[in-house]
Each structure stands twice: as structure tokens, then as C-alpha cells.
Write a protein that holds these residues in place. Structure first.
Motif, PDB file in Angstrom:
ATOM      1  N   LEU A 188       0.774  -1.220  -0.142  1.00  0.00           N
ATOM      2  CA  LEU A 188      -0.024   0.172   0.206  1.00  0.00           C
ATOM      3  C   LEU A 188       0.695   1.132  -0.123  1.00  0.00           C
ATOM      4  CD1 LEU A 188      -2.759   1.264   0.324  1.00  0.00           C
ATOM      5  CD2 LEU A 188      -2.649   1.306   2.603  1.00  0.00           C
ATOM      6  N   PHE A 189       0.599   2.080  -1.115  1.00  0.00           N
ATOM      7  CA  PHE A 189       1.301   3.484  -1.061  1.00  0.00           C
ATOM      8  C   PHE A 189       0.589   4.561  -0.407  1.00  0.00           C
ATOM      9  CE2 PHE A 189       3.231   2.107  -5.577  1.00  0.00           C
ATOM     10  CZ  PHE A 189       3.972   1.178  -4.987  1.00  0.00           C
ATOM     11  N   LEU A 190       1.206   5.339   0.083  1.00  0.00           N
ATOM     12  CA  LEU A 190       0.505   6.366   0.950  1.00  0.00           C
ATOM     13  C   LEU A 190       1.554   7.684   0.479  1.00  0.00           C
ATOM     14  CD1 LEU A 190       0.310   3.943   3.285  1.00  0.00           C
ATOM     15  CD2 LEU A 190      -1.761   5.414   3.629  1.00  0.00           C
ATOM     16  N   LEU A 191       0.835   8.592   0.043  1.00  0.00           N
ATOM     17  CA  LEU A 191       1.364   9.955   0.021  1.00  0.00           C
ATOM     18  C   LEU A 191       1.534  10.891   1.465  1.00  0.00           C
ATOM     19  CD1 LEU A 191      -0.193  11.137  -3.043  1.00  0.00           C
ATOM     20  CD2 LEU A 191       1.729   9.841  -2.834  1.00  0.00           C
ATOM     21  N   SER A 192       2.570  11.326   1.801  1.00  0.00           N
ATOM     22  CA  SER A 192       2.647  12.179   3.016  1.00  0.00           C
ATOM     23  C   SER A 192       3.293  13.382   2.908  1.00  0.00           C
ATOM     24  CB  SER A 192       3.373  11.423   3.833  1.00  0.00           C
ATOM     25  OG  SER A 192       3.715  12.007   5.231  1.00  0.00           O
ATOM     26  N   ASP A 193       2.729  14.412   3.501  1.00  0.00           N
ATOM     27  CA  ASP A 193       3.262  15.840   3.270  1.00  0.00           C
ATOM     28  C   ASP A 193       3.994  15.943   4.853  1.00  0.00           C
ATOM     29  OD1 ASP A 193       1.384  16.512   5.206  1.00  0.00           O
ATOM     30  OD2 ASP A 193       0.069  17.710   3.749  1.00  0.00           O
ATOM     31  N   GLY A 194       4.225  15.050   5.468  1.00  0.00           N
ATOM     32  CA  GLY A 194       4.942  15.271   6.817  1.00  0.00           C
ATOM     33  C   GLY A 194       3.881  15.174   7.959  1.00  0.00           C
ATOM     34  N   PRO A 199      -4.026   7.573   0.785  1.00  0.00           N
ATOM     35  CA  PRO A 199      -3.427   6.391   0.035  1.00  0.00           C
ATOM     36  C   PRO A 199      -3.825   6.118  -1.365  1.00  0.00           C
ATOM     37  CG  PRO A 199      -5.967   6.415   1.299  1.00  0.00           C
ATOM     38  CD  PRO A 199      -5.279   7.680   1.452  1.00  0.00           C
ATOM     39  N   LEU A 200      -3.145   5.583  -1.922  1.00  0.00           N
ATOM     40  CA  LEU A 200      -3.415   5.175  -3.257  1.00  0.00           C
ATOM     41  C   LEU A 200      -3.915   3.722  -3.382  1.00  0.00           C
ATOM     42  CD1 LEU A 200      -0.108   6.469  -5.145  1.00  0.00           C
ATOM     43  CD2 LEU A 200      -2.226   7.616  -4.890  1.00  0.00           C
ATOM     44  N   SER A 201      -3.990   3.126  -4.391  1.00  0.00           N
ATOM     45  CA  SER A 201      -4.674   1.697  -4.515  1.00  0.00           C
ATOM     46  C   SER A 201      -3.935   0.682  -3.999  1.00  0.00           C
ATOM     47  CB  SER A 201      -5.423   1.600  -6.033  1.00  0.00           C
ATOM     48  OG  SER A 201      -5.906   0.396  -5.882  1.00  0.00           O
ATOM     49  N   PRO A 202      -4.319  -0.237  -3.273  1.00  0.00           N
ATOM     50  CA  PRO A 202      -3.563  -1.559  -2.958  1.00  0.00           C
ATOM     51  C   PRO A 202      -2.921  -2.210  -4.128  1.00  0.00           C
ATOM     52  CG  PRO A 202      -5.354  -1.201  -1.287  1.00  0.00           C
ATOM     53  CD  PRO A 202      -5.614  -0.301  -2.626  1.00  0.00           C
ATOM     54  N   ALA A 203      -1.790  -2.921  -4.075  1.00  0.00           N
ATOM     55  CA  ALA A 203      -1.563  -3.707  -4.933  1.00  0.00           C
ATOM     56  C   ALA A 203      -0.832  -5.218  -4.276  1.00  0.00           C
ATOM     57  CB  ALA A 203      -0.209  -3.275  -5.871  1.00  0.00           C
ATOM     58  N   GLN A 204      -0.577  -6.203  -5.425  1.00  0.00           N
ATOM     59  CA  GLN A 204       0.133  -7.270  -4.674  1.00  0.00           C
ATOM     60  C   GLN A 204       1.127  -7.557  -5.628  1.00  0.00           C
ATOM     61  OE1 GLN A 204      -1.617 -11.385  -4.406  1.00  0.00           O
ATOM     62  NE2 GLN A 204      -1.033 -11.105  -2.267  1.00  0.00           N
ATOM     63  N   ASP A 205       2.472  -7.971  -4.993  1.00  0.00           N
ATOM     64  CA  ASP A 205       3.509  -8.189  -5.999  1.00  0.00           C
ATOM     65  C   ASP A 205       4.101  -9.462  -5.732  1.00  0.00           C
ATOM     66  OD1 ASP A 205       5.109  -7.884  -3.802  1.00  0.00           O
ATOM     67  OD2 ASP A 205       6.650  -6.906  -4.620  1.00  0.00           O
ATOM     68  N   TYR A 206       5.167  -9.829  -6.860  1.00  0.00           N
ATOM     69  CA  TYR A 206       5.552 -11.600  -6.637  1.00  0.00           C
ATOM     70  C   TYR A 206       7.044 -11.446  -6.737  1.00  0.00           C
ATOM     71  CZ  TYR A 206       0.759 -13.037  -8.076  1.00  0.00           C
ATOM     72  OH  TYR A 206      -0.629 -13.209  -8.227  1.00  0.00           O
ATOM     73  N   LYS A 207       7.601 -11.677  -5.253  1.00  0.00           N
ATOM     74  CA  LYS A 207       8.864 -11.457  -5.260  1.00  0.00           C
ATOM     75  C   LYS A 207       9.832 -12.651  -5.587  1.00  0.00           C
ATOM     76  CE  LYS A 207       8.776  -7.955  -1.658  1.00  0.00           C
ATOM     77  NZ  LYS A 207       7.312  -7.640  -1.548  1.00  0.00           N
TER      78      LYS A 207
END
Length: 416
Positions: A188-194, A199-207
Motif C-alpha cells: 500500500l502506497f501512501l502519500l505524505s506531506d509530513g 492512500p493510493l490503490s493497494p497492489a500485490q507483487d510477486y517476489k
């Protein structure tokens, strides 16, 4: 805006592609970029880890926003150098970037903020590491404490392999031995200004390198978004129990986190736990999150860089799904073969819904050649995962790179 994107991989190519898709026309430069990025925007050959060099370029070229793609410039303090000269930059300063640069630091911040995560021991010697391995038991989890280009984590049932991994990374510094957490992984990506997080849209990756999650860990062999199987309220829970406490703890310590907080999460039987934090967009998840983003990326990143996230509308995403499959060089991840030509890209791009993010390519005459392990991210969008998967693998069928390999099971379970 005049925008400078730092980095040379598929993540940066995906960021550039998203910026170019906006209705507003931006003047975009990438440094150093790669052959795929150079085909669509200007690239400059400067070292993105040199804060003085980057700042001088930004000032000389009236850059209004710098987007830092990879982790190395962040842990070197490039964002600090830019901010000292009044340049808006999306990416945390050196102190806050230690959230990724030092797993020990990240664990301390999580403990202080009461963020749910697994137990861990920091080991500075092989005796300390083996004691921790025996305490936690199998499966064993060993992580290099610092940056390791996606190769510092080992999860194994083989104690000898865990000990060998610890011995190797102890020559570079300390290691973390962690409690194994079982469950579904989520990025899950979240933008922060401090202060605020969005939040952006969740994803799943394959490591893992091969089908069925077999083989060694890699930097990521594919990803998909969205995750329709997540329970209602998942993102809100992550914000309240993980993201905001972390950002507030960093702010309290006078190290504000301004940029992309990447939460590597696992959904266990006991609830959501943090596996790791990163301080930048993840790769390959960026390649499936940004193609679905309807809101202009530039406005979100500029708001984060300038403290205006609280006043920005929430990001809007398309109903389409996205799948990316990574094409890797022969021998990746241990010993990738480089310099081999890549053909068939035009035919692949002719498949409906396909874009290609270059990760490790260069131009040799009129042809592209592979320059690293993960070479291309084939990105497909569609109205369903079945459609997107079909498009991705059809496109891959047109591409030839001698000895290359890719996983054939990316997003397979959600396409059924």
C-alpha cells in the motif's frame, strides 16, 4: 510544471508515463533515465545520488518539482539538498529515509509508534544471529539491515541457508532476524506531506523468481491492482494504526516524512502487520497502480511536496484492473546476462491495453539491449484480470530476449 524525475528503472518510466498522460503538458526531464524513458522525454546524464549536482541542475533549469524514484538518492540526502535551496521535492530527507535505509531504525520507529509488526532481533555477529534463528524457529527470516537492491531478504525453512545468508550480509553490517509472519502480502502506497497521509490503490507483487513462489527472492517479478479480496475498511485501518502513527512519530522526532510511504503489509490471522517500510514508490507495484490513477499524479505529488495534501481531493482510480509481468535476463537474480538484443517491442505495444516500462535497457544502434536483470515490465489494463492477463502474456509472446524468463502465474488466482 518543469519536472525532474530521478532514477533509471521501470518505476521511473511508469512515473513519466503517468505524467505524460495528464491533460496539462509538463516539461519533463529524467536523470539519468534509460533507453525507454529517453524515447519519450529528455534525459540527462547526472548522478542522482549527488545532492549538489542535482540541486545545481534544478536551479539552472528552473525545475519546479523533483520526484525522487529510487532509494539510494534518498538515503544520501538528495532531498535535503534540494529543500535547502527552496526546491519542491517529492521524497523524504536523509533522516526520514532511514525508515528504508535501516531496518533497525524502522523497527525502533514502529515500536515507538505502537505499530503492529513482527518480533525482531538485530544481530552484529553470527553467534547473535544463530541464537535469534533458534529462538524464532522455522521458517527463518533474515534481512540485511541496510539497502540491498532487493536481495537482502531471505525466507527459508533451511537453517543452514539462513546462517549462510546472515554470514554474507554481516560482512556489510548488521542483520535482522525476524519472526516469520504467515498470510497474504499487500503493498500500500501512501502519500505524505509530513502531517497528512493519502492512500493510493493497494497492489500485490510477486517476489520469488519462478512460478508457484519458487526460487530466490528478487526485486519483483510482477504485480496486480486492485485487490478486490481485501476486507472492507482495510485501507482505513492501515492509515489509523500504521501510516499516521509512523508519520506522526517521525514528525515528533523532527524528521518529517515528505514523500511516498510504502507499507509492505501482511494480513495474518491476528490482524495486519508491517513486514517492511520503504521510502519511495515500489517496483513493480508502481507499474500497476499509476495506470489506474485518474487524478493527475503531478498535482498529488506537488501537494505532498509543499504541505498541501489536506486540501487536495482524494485520488480517483479507474474501474479497470492492471497486471504487470517482468521480463528478466537469463541468470537473474544471481548472475544476469546482459548486452543481448531485445526485439518485438513494436508488436507487443500493438496489443490492446499494453504499455511497456523499461527497467534496464540501452540503445545500441537501432536496437534495444538488456543492461540488467529485470529488463522490462509489460503492463496490461483491462476490464477484468482475465482480459488483462491475456493481453500481458500475448504481448510477451511477441518479445524476444535470448535466455530470458518470466513468471506465467501473475494474477492467476484473481483471474479465475
Amino acid at each position: 510544471m518543469r519536472i525532474l524525475v530521478l532514477g533509471s528503472g521501470a518505476r521511473e518510466h511508469a512515473i513519466v508515463t503517468s505524467l505524460l498522460s495528464e491533460e496539462e503538458t509538463h516539461d519533463i526531464t529524467a536523470a539519468p533515465g534509460n533507453a525507454g524513458i529517453a524515447a519519450v522525454v529528455e534525459t540527462v546524464a547526472l548522478d542522482p545520488t549527488r545532492g549538489d549536482v542535482v540541486t545545481e541542475y534544478a536551479l539552472d533549469n528552473d525545475i519546479e518539482l523533483v520526484i525522487v524514484g529510487p532509494e539510494a538518492p534518498l538515503v544520501e540526502g538528495v532531498a535535503d539538498a534540494l529543500r535547502r535551496r527552496g526546491i519542491a521535492v517529492f521524497g523524504p530527507g536523509k533522516a526520514a529515509a532511514a525508515l528504508e535505509g535501516s531496518k533497525t531504525f524502522a523497527k525502533r520507529i514502529m515500536d515507538a509508534a505502537n505499530v503492529p509488526t513482527g518480533r525482531a532481533h538485530r544481530a552484529g555477529s553470527i553467534d547473535e544471529a544463530t541464537d535469534a534463528l533458534d529462538e524464532f524457529g522455522a521458517p527463518y527470516v533474515v534481512k540485511a539491515d541496510g539497502l540491498a537492491a532487493g536481495k537482502g531478504v531471505l525466507v527459508t525453512g533451511d537453517r543452514n541457508a539462513a546462517v549462510d545468508h546472515a554470514k554474507h550480509w554481516l560482512t556489510y553490517g548488521s542483520v535482522l532476524v525476524e519472526e516469520y509472519l504467515a498470510g497474504e502480502e499487500v503493498s500500500l502506497f501512501l502519500l505524505s506531506d509530513g502531517h497528512s497521509v493519502v492512500p493510493l490503490s493497494p497492489a500485490q507483487d510477486y517476489k520469488r523468481a519462478y512460478d508457484g513462489d519458487d526460487g530466490p527472492n528478487t526485486g519483483g517479478m510482477g504485480a496486480y491492482s486492485p485487490l478486490n479480496w481485501l476486507p472492507a475498511g482495510f485501507v482505513d485501518e492501515v492509515i489509523e494504526t500504521i501510516a499516521l502513527p509512523t508519520v506522526r512519530q517521525l514528525a515528533e522526532e523532527q524528521t518529517p516524512f515528505i514523500g511516498l510511504l510504502y507499507c509492505g503489509l501482511i494480513v495474518t490471522k491476528d490482524g495486519i502487520r508491517v513486514i517492511e517500510f520503504n521510502a519511495r514508490f515500489g517496483d513493480p507495484e508502481t507499474q500497476v497502480v499509476l495506470p489506474r490513477l485518474v487524478t493527475p499524479l503531478s498535482s498529488l505529488l506537488y501537494a505532498a511536496a509543499t504541505g498541501g495534501l489536506a486540501d487536495h481531493a482524494a485520488p480517483v482510480f479507474s474501474d479497470d484492473v492492471a497486471v504487470t509481468v517482468v521480463l528478466a535476463s537469463e541468470g537473474y537474480p544471481e548472475n544476469p546476462k546482459i548486452g543481448r538484443p531485445i526485439t518485438g517491442l513494436d508488436a507487443a505495444l500493438a496489443v490492446e491495453g499494453i504499455t511497456i516500462a523499461h527497467a534496464a535497457t540501452a540503445k545500441k544502434g537501432d536496437e534495444f539491449v538488456a543492461t540488467g536483470g529485470r529488463v522490462l515490465s509489460i503492463v496490461a489494463t483491462g476490464e477484468s484480470f482475465a482480459v488483462a492477463r491475456e493481453r500481458a502474456y500475448e504481448a510477451l509472446g511477441h518479445i524476444h530476449l535470448e535466455g530470458s524468463h518470466f513468471r506465467s502465474d501473475i494474477a492467476l488466482r484473481v483471474a479465475k
